[in-house]
Design a protein around this motif. Structure first.
Motif, mmCIF file in Angstrom:
data_model
loop_
_atom_site.group_PDB
_atom_site.id
_atom_site.type_symbol
_atom_site.label_atom_id
_atom_site.label_comp_id
_atom_site.label_asym_id
_atom_site.label_seq_id
_atom_site.Cartn_x
_atom_site.Cartn_y
_atom_site.Cartn_z
ATOM 1 N N ASN A 81 14.783 30.579 -14.633
ATOM 2 C CA ASN A 81 14.737 30.190 -13.230
ATOM 3 C C ASN A 81 15.259 31.304 -12.335
ATOM 4 O O ASN A 81 14.721 31.554 -11.261
ATOM 5 C CB ASN A 81 15.542 28.899 -13.017
ATOM 6 N N ILE A 82 16.288 32.008 -12.791
ATOM 7 C CA ILE A 82 16.810 33.147 -12.035
ATOM 8 C C ILE A 82 15.743 34.226 -11.918
ATOM 9 O O ILE A 82 15.560 34.814 -10.844
ATOM 10 C CB ILE A 82 18.105 33.683 -12.690
ATOM 11 N N ARG A 83 15.006 34.496 -12.994
ATOM 12 C CA ARG A 83 13.926 35.494 -12.933
ATOM 13 C C ARG A 83 12.865 35.101 -11.905
ATOM 14 O O ARG A 83 12.395 35.938 -11.132
ATOM 15 C CB ARG A 83 13.294 35.691 -14.311
ATOM 16 N N ARG A 84 12.476 33.819 -11.903
ATOM 17 C CA ARG A 84 11.475 33.352 -10.931
ATOM 18 C C ARG A 84 11.981 33.531 -9.499
ATOM 19 O O ARG A 84 11.261 34.020 -8.630
ATOM 20 C CB ARG A 84 11.122 31.887 -11.181
ATOM 21 N N CYS A 85 13.229 33.133 -9.269
ATOM 22 C CA CYS A 85 13.795 33.245 -7.924
ATOM 23 C C CYS A 85 13.954 34.701 -7.503
ATOM 24 O O CYS A 85 13.734 35.036 -6.340
ATOM 25 C CB CYS A 85 15.139 32.514 -7.857
ATOM 26 N N ALA A 86 14.311 35.571 -8.431
ATOM 27 C CA ALA A 86 14.450 37.000 -8.116
ATOM 28 C C ALA A 86 13.111 37.579 -7.676
ATOM 29 O O ALA A 86 13.051 38.381 -6.734
ATOM 30 C CB ALA A 86 14.996 37.757 -9.322
ATOM 31 N N MET A 87 12.030 37.160 -8.331
ATOM 32 C CA MET A 87 10.695 37.631 -7.943
ATOM 33 C C MET A 87 10.333 37.116 -6.553
ATOM 34 O O MET A 87 9.772 37.853 -5.744
ATOM 35 C CB MET A 87 9.654 37.197 -8.974
ATOM 36 N N LEU A 88 10.656 35.858 -6.273
ATOM 37 C CA LEU A 88 10.364 35.291 -4.953
ATOM 38 C C LEU A 88 11.133 36.038 -3.865
ATOM 39 O O LEU A 88 10.587 36.318 -2.790
ATOM 40 C CB LEU A 88 10.725 33.803 -4.919
ATOM 41 N N LEU A 89 12.388 36.359 -4.150
ATOM 42 C CA LEU A 89 13.191 37.103 -3.185
ATOM 43 C C LEU A 89 12.582 38.476 -2.923
ATOM 44 O O LEU A 89 12.476 38.915 -1.776
ATOM 45 C CB LEU A 89 14.629 37.265 -3.690
ATOM 46 N N GLU A 90 12.189 39.130 -3.993
ATOM 47 C CA GLU A 90 11.606 40.469 -3.847
ATOM 48 C C GLU A 90 10.297 40.397 -3.052
ATOM 49 O O GLU A 90 10.052 41.242 -2.181
ATOM 50 C CB GLU A 90 11.372 41.091 -5.218
ATOM 51 N N ASN A 91 9.482 39.395 -3.314
ATOM 52 C CA ASN A 91 8.228 39.221 -2.571
ATOM 53 C C ASN A 91 8.484 38.947 -1.091
ATOM 54 O O ASN A 91 7.644 39.255 -0.248
ATOM 55 C CB ASN A 91 7.384 38.104 -3.178
ATOM 56 N N ALA A 92 9.636 38.345 -0.784
ATOM 57 C CA ALA A 92 10.004 38.053 0.607
ATOM 58 C C ALA A 92 10.720 39.232 1.259
ATOM 59 O O ALA A 92 11.177 39.136 2.395
ATOM 60 C CB ALA A 92 10.893 36.811 0.658
ATOM 61 N N GLY A 93 10.835 40.353 0.524
ATOM 62 C CA GLY A 93 11.491 41.531 1.073
ATOM 63 C C GLY A 93 13.007 41.506 0.954
ATOM 64 O O GLY A 93 13.692 42.239 1.651
ATOM 65 N N LEU A 94 13.524 40.653 0.093
ATOM 66 C CA LEU A 94 14.973 40.534 -0.092
ATOM 67 C C LEU A 94 15.370 41.107 -1.448
ATOM 68 O O LEU A 94 15.626 40.384 -2.400
ATOM 69 C CB LEU A 94 15.415 39.069 0.024
ATOM 70 N N ARG A 95 15.421 42.417 -1.521
ATOM 71 C CA ARG A 95 15.857 43.081 -2.757
ATOM 72 C C ARG A 95 17.356 43.306 -2.654
ATOM 73 O O ARG A 95 17.829 43.996 -1.750
ATOM 74 C CB ARG A 95 15.134 44.401 -2.950
ATOM 75 N N LEU A 96 18.085 42.727 -3.571
ATOM 76 C CA LEU A 96 19.543 42.846 -3.567
ATOM 77 C C LEU A 96 19.958 44.271 -3.914
ATOM 78 O O LEU A 96 19.311 44.941 -4.717
ATOM 79 C CB LEU A 96 20.158 41.848 -4.548
ATOM 80 N N TYR A 97 21.039 44.710 -3.322
ATOM 81 C CA TYR A 97 21.549 46.063 -3.544
ATOM 82 C C TYR A 97 22.086 46.221 -4.966
ATOM 83 O O TYR A 97 22.577 45.258 -5.550
ATOM 84 C CB TYR A 97 22.676 46.379 -2.557
ATOM 85 N N PRO A 98 22.050 47.420 -5.508
ATOM 86 C CA PRO A 98 22.622 47.651 -6.852
ATOM 87 C C PRO A 98 24.097 47.268 -6.932
ATOM 88 O O PRO A 98 24.566 46.835 -7.972
ATOM 89 C CB PRO A 98 22.428 49.153 -7.078
ATOM 90 N N LEU A 99 24.827 47.397 -5.820
ATOM 91 C CA LEU A 99 26.247 47.024 -5.845
ATOM 92 C C LEU A 99 26.453 45.530 -6.069
ATOM 93 O O LEU A 99 27.549 45.094 -6.367
ATOM 94 C CB LEU A 99 26.929 47.449 -4.537
ATOM 95 N N THR A 100 25.390 44.758 -5.913
ATOM 96 C CA THR A 100 25.484 43.326 -6.163
ATOM 97 C C THR A 100 25.667 43.053 -7.657
ATOM 98 O O THR A 100 26.071 41.973 -8.045
ATOM 99 C CB THR A 100 24.219 42.602 -5.633
ATOM 100 N N LEU A 101 25.372 44.049 -8.481
ATOM 101 C CA LEU A 101 25.514 43.884 -9.932
ATOM 102 C C LEU A 101 26.993 43.953 -10.310
ATOM 103 O O LEU A 101 27.509 44.994 -10.653
ATOM 104 C CB LEU A 101 24.741 44.970 -10.686
ATOM 105 N N TYR A 102 27.651 42.833 -10.231
ATOM 106 C CA TYR A 102 29.072 42.765 -10.555
ATOM 107 C C TYR A 102 29.218 42.586 -12.056
ATOM 108 O O TYR A 102 29.645 41.549 -12.537
ATOM 109 C CB TYR A 102 29.741 41.615 -9.814
ATOM 110 N N ARG A 103 28.851 43.600 -12.803
ATOM 111 C CA ARG A 103 28.849 43.499 -14.263
ATOM 112 C C ARG A 103 30.216 43.076 -14.793
ATOM 113 O O ARG A 103 30.319 42.247 -15.687
ATOM 114 C CB ARG A 103 28.434 44.824 -14.882
ATOM 115 N N ARG A 104 31.254 43.667 -14.221
ATOM 116 C CA ARG A 104 32.596 43.326 -14.692
ATOM 117 C C ARG A 104 32.866 41.834 -14.511
ATOM 118 O O ARG A 104 33.453 41.187 -15.362
ATOM 119 C CB ARG A 104 33.623 44.162 -13.938
ATOM 120 N N MET A 105 32.415 41.283 -13.379
ATOM 121 C CA MET A 105 32.619 39.857 -13.155
ATOM 122 C C MET A 105 31.833 39.036 -14.172
ATOM 123 O O MET A 105 32.313 38.037 -14.683
ATOM 124 C CB MET A 105 32.182 39.461 -11.756
ATOM 125 N N LEU A 106 30.619 39.459 -14.466
ATOM 126 C CA LEU A 106 29.795 38.711 -15.400
ATOM 127 C C LEU A 106 30.392 38.733 -16.806
ATOM 128 O O LEU A 106 30.185 37.819 -17.590
ATOM 129 C CB LEU A 106 28.376 39.279 -15.428
#
Length: 140
Positions: free
Chosen positions: A92-117
């Motif tokens: 579901n996250i993959r589907r939503c990520a594609m929808l966001l990208e299609n809407a022009g909402l590409r999240l910044y690389p800094l959003t990747l809070y790997r340490r938090m994950l």
């Protein structure tokens, strides 16, 4: 319900827009079926123990940041290994990520809070589950 000390207004504009969509605020960028996809993500995340705050909440929670991180990772090939353990949630996250990208909402690389994950403290906060959805399925 606990809130973090992170103010929403201090997040980048794109993250604020995506959080508004995740929280269920009406957004002109989404069609009816796209909005239903995000509603399904919200419901699935909450059923996995995630706290997604109500629209207009002025703080951002740890679980919302984790979801933002997974959405950002799903928008990138190089970070595709960062995903929740729950397969339905990951799909579901993959589907939503594609929808966001299609809407022009590409999240910044800094959003990747790997340490938090990777933070097991956050995963342990998901009481009542043997293997919380916040644990990483694989980390390279």
């Amino acid at each position: 319900m606990s809130y973090s000390s992170r103010f929403l207004r201090r997040r980048p504009r794109i993250e604020r827009q995506v959080l508004a969509i995740l929280r269920g605020e009406d957004d002109l960028l989404l069609t009816g079926s796209d909005a239903q996809t995000f509603a399904a993500l919200r419901q699935l995340a909450r059923s996995n123990g995630f706290v997604i705050h109500e629209p207009k909440t002025i703080f951002v929670g740890d679980h919302e940041l984790a979801l933002l991180s997974w959405l950002a990772a799903a928008q990138r090939i190089s970070a595709s290994h960062l995903r929740p353990k729950d397969r339905m949630l990951a799909a579901n996250i993959r589907r939503c990520a594609m929808l966001l990208e299609n809407a022009g909402l590409r999240l910044y690389p800094l959003t990747l809070y790997r340490r938090m994950l990777e933070d097991t403290g956050l995963a342990q906060a998901m009481s009542g589950r043997d293997e919380p959805a916040l644990r990483m399925s694989s980390i390279r």
